[in-house]
Design a protein around this motif. Sequence first.
Motif, PDB file in Angstrom:
ATOM      1  N   PRO A 252       0.801  -1.234   0.000  1.00  0.00           N
ATOM      2  CA  PRO A 252       0.000   0.000   0.000  1.00  0.00           C
ATOM      3  C   PRO A 252       0.828   1.276   0.000  1.00  0.00           C
ATOM      4  O   PRO A 252       0.417   2.285  -0.557  1.00  0.00           O
ATOM      5  N   ASP A 253       2.015   1.234   0.648  1.00  0.00           N
ATOM      6  CA  ASP A 253       2.833   2.438   0.739  1.00  0.00           C
ATOM      7  C   ASP A 253       3.886   2.522  -0.360  1.00  0.00           C
ATOM      8  O   ASP A 253       4.692   3.458  -0.398  1.00  0.00           O
ATOM      9  N   ALA A 254       3.888   1.555  -1.298  1.00  0.00           N
ATOM     10  CA  ALA A 254       4.877   1.548  -2.381  1.00  0.00           C
ATOM     11  C   ALA A 254       4.380   2.373  -3.561  1.00  0.00           C
ATOM     12  O   ALA A 254       3.181   2.448  -3.832  1.00  0.00           O
ATOM     13  N   GLN A 255       5.311   2.982  -4.276  1.00  0.00           N
ATOM     14  CA  GLN A 255       4.961   3.728  -5.482  1.00  0.00           C
ATOM     15  C   GLN A 255       4.536   2.752  -6.575  1.00  0.00           C
ATOM     16  O   GLN A 255       5.168   1.724  -6.792  1.00  0.00           O
ATOM     17  N   SER A 256       3.453   3.066  -7.268  1.00  0.00           N
ATOM     18  CA  SER A 256       2.984   2.247  -8.377  1.00  0.00           C
ATOM     19  C   SER A 256       2.349   3.161  -9.415  1.00  0.00           C
ATOM     20  O   SER A 256       2.187   4.361  -9.187  1.00  0.00           O
ATOM     21  N   ALA A 257       2.004   2.595 -10.552  1.00  0.00           N
ATOM     22  CA  ALA A 257       1.388   3.360 -11.627  1.00  0.00           C
ATOM     23  C   ALA A 257       0.274   2.542 -12.245  1.00  0.00           C
ATOM     24  O   ALA A 257       0.332   1.303 -12.265  1.00  0.00           O
ATOM     25  N   ALA A 258      -0.765   3.208 -12.745  1.00  0.00           N
ATOM     26  CA  ALA A 258      -1.901   2.530 -13.348  1.00  0.00           C
ATOM     27  C   ALA A 258      -2.178   3.115 -14.724  1.00  0.00           C
ATOM     28  O   ALA A 258      -2.142   4.332 -14.910  1.00  0.00           O
ATOM     29  N   ILE A 259      -2.441   2.232 -15.677  1.00  0.00           N
ATOM     30  CA  ILE A 259      -2.788   2.653 -17.039  1.00  0.00           C
ATOM     31  C   ILE A 259      -4.204   2.196 -17.331  1.00  0.00           C
ATOM     32  O   ILE A 259      -4.490   1.002 -17.423  1.00  0.00           O
ATOM     33  N   PHE A 260      -5.083   3.153 -17.450  1.00  0.00           N
ATOM     34  CA  PHE A 260      -6.517   2.946 -17.633  1.00  0.00           C
ATOM     35  C   PHE A 260      -6.819   3.040 -19.132  1.00  0.00           C
ATOM     36  O   PHE A 260      -6.494   4.036 -19.770  1.00  0.00           O
ATOM     37  N   VAL A 261      -7.388   1.976 -19.714  1.00  0.00           N
ATOM     38  CA  VAL A 261      -7.747   1.975 -21.134  1.00  0.00           C
ATOM     39  C   VAL A 261      -9.229   1.651 -21.243  1.00  0.00           C
ATOM     40  O   VAL A 261      -9.666   0.582 -20.828  1.00  0.00           O
ATOM     41  N   SER A 262      -9.995   2.576 -21.791  1.00  0.00           N
ATOM     42  CA  SER A 262     -11.440   2.419 -21.828  1.00  0.00           C
ATOM     43  C   SER A 262     -11.958   2.658 -23.240  1.00  0.00           C
ATOM     44  O   SER A 262     -11.335   3.362 -24.040  1.00  0.00           O
ATOM     45  N   CYS A 263     -13.109   2.093 -23.538  1.00  0.00           N
ATOM     46  CA  CYS A 263     -13.689   2.157 -24.887  1.00  0.00           C
ATOM     47  C   CYS A 263     -14.215   3.555 -25.204  1.00  0.00           C
ATOM     48  O   CYS A 263     -14.875   4.176 -24.369  1.00  0.00           O
ATOM     49  N   ILE A 264     -13.948   4.025 -26.416  1.00  0.00           N
ATOM     50  CA  ILE A 264     -14.426   5.327 -26.846  1.00  0.00           C
ATOM     51  C   ILE A 264     -15.951   5.418 -26.769  1.00  0.00           C
ATOM     52  O   ILE A 264     -16.509   6.484 -26.507  1.00  0.00           O
ATOM     53  N   GLY A 265     -16.634   4.288 -26.941  1.00  0.00           N
ATOM     54  CA  GLY A 265     -18.086   4.296 -26.849  1.00  0.00           C
ATOM     55  C   GLY A 265     -18.585   4.701 -25.472  1.00  0.00           C
ATOM     56  O   GLY A 265     -19.636   5.330 -25.337  1.00  0.00           O
ATOM     57  N   ARG A 266     -17.842   4.354 -24.440  1.00  0.00           N
ATOM     58  CA  ARG A 266     -18.215   4.742 -23.078  1.00  0.00           C
ATOM     59  C   ARG A 266     -18.167   6.252 -22.931  1.00  0.00           C
ATOM     60  O   ARG A 266     -19.034   6.866 -22.305  1.00  0.00           O
ATOM     61  N   ARG A 267     -17.136   6.860 -23.509  1.00  0.00           N
ATOM     62  CA  ARG A 267     -17.027   8.314 -23.409  1.00  0.00           C
ATOM     63  C   ARG A 267     -18.162   9.006 -24.165  1.00  0.00           C
ATOM     64  O   ARG A 267     -18.732   9.989 -23.688  1.00  0.00           O
ATOM     65  N   LEU A 268     -18.469   8.520 -25.354  1.00  0.00           N
ATOM     66  CA  LEU A 268     -19.530   9.147 -26.141  1.00  0.00           C
ATOM     67  C   LEU A 268     -20.872   9.045 -25.435  1.00  0.00           C
ATOM     68  O   LEU A 268     -21.685   9.975 -25.472  1.00  0.00           O
ATOM     69  N   LEU A 269     -21.110   7.906 -24.785  1.00  0.00           N
ATOM     70  CA  LEU A 269     -22.381   7.712 -24.099  1.00  0.00           C
ATOM     71  C   LEU A 269     -22.482   8.587 -22.854  1.00  0.00           C
ATOM     72  O   LEU A 269     -23.507   9.236 -22.617  1.00  0.00           O
ATOM     73  N   MET A 270     -21.429   8.644 -22.058  1.00  0.00           N
ATOM     74  CA  MET A 270     -21.496   9.375 -20.793  1.00  0.00           C
ATOM     75  C   MET A 270     -21.366  10.884 -20.967  1.00  0.00           C
ATOM     76  O   MET A 270     -21.806  11.649 -20.104  1.00  0.00           O
ATOM     77  N   GLY A 271     -20.758  11.320 -22.081  1.00  0.00           N
ATOM     78  CA  GLY A 271     -20.698  12.748 -22.355  1.00  0.00           C
ATOM     79  C   GLY A 271     -20.042  13.534 -21.241  1.00  0.00           C
ATOM     80  O   GLY A 271     -18.943  13.212 -20.777  1.00  0.00           O
TER      81      GLY A 271
END
Length: 381
Positions: free
Chosen positions: A309-328
Amino acid sequence: MRASQLFWNESSSWSEGAATLDRAGLVFYFGTRQMLANGGFYESLRARFPKAHVLGCSTGGQMAGLDVSDETACALALEFSATQLRTAHATIADSSDSRASGATIGAALKGEGLAGVFVLSDGLHVNGSTLVEGIVSEVGREVPVSGGLAGDGADFVETLVGCDGVPAPNTIAAVDFYGDAIRIGHGSAGGWDVFGPMRRITRSDGNVLFEVDGKPALDLYKLYLGPEESQKLPGSALLFPMRVFDPRHPERSVVRTILAVDHKSGSMTFAGDMPEGWSAQLMRGSFSRLRAGAAEATHKAMVSAHSAPDAQSAAIFVSCIGRRLLMGQRIGEEIEAAKIELTENCLPVGFYSYGEISPHEVSGFCQLHNQTMTVISERAG
């Protein structure tokens, strides 16, 4: 491991967070096609990190803090203490070359101690399913493969990918992580609800779908879209992805996103394979389900990364373009739901793509999904 976020716009160039990583070994970047076509974009990042491997792609929007932006590009610089890196890239002419291109990359990167692969691919001229199959055929199924297909918003004109060079079309790039210290966690989820009758794929060729239940596939979409939205294809079809699965293994279903349509043949090109005989069902999203899916994918990735929990880490979030268009305008709710699941010392970046790659939760095989999260950390000592 140390990590730092960076942000870029045409007026201010790159600005870095609190941690300045002069010895970064790897930098990921994500921006719109128009940004990446700017000659100063890559050169300024390369000048900032002259000794690092630099990989990135065009998107359908990228994360800038808690927001999704088309005006600000994002980057993630990573400095490793005990992890070796290797990169490879290939040029692809069309989707029929996908498996061979994947095998070329896999052959260049496989080796003893390989712990994981992150791949970024052209999003318009590739079959994501066979691309992954090609990589896995060389590195083995025990090596997790994650990443995504580059995007171009809802324009579908051109996608760009870069690997230690200026971003270019028709490019596939990958970075491999080697050693016992690296920890890579993966999570995938959906959030879409199926509707309408279950159908059967009756004619297809790879990722090109010709017929469903013996009728032109495009006619099915036009029926649900109506005359006005049908004029906006393929962009409008992003709001209705398709769930497909082998009837013998319904628990291994995946979500497919539309990349192109052919009005003359009545066919549709998807981001991954649409095998004949498989079951198919249309999907539509709801805000609450999409938010929950983002949180679920992130939680799974954090658990599987086994990082302190206290260690440095990184996250790469990849999501579908359709989700963005729908949620606006409410798309920030998805990002916020995902970030709640991250530890305080985990720095996230991400982008909206034409296809998302991650190991399947049930089968363990690397496949295309609808939303994925990859968490990277190193074991102390």
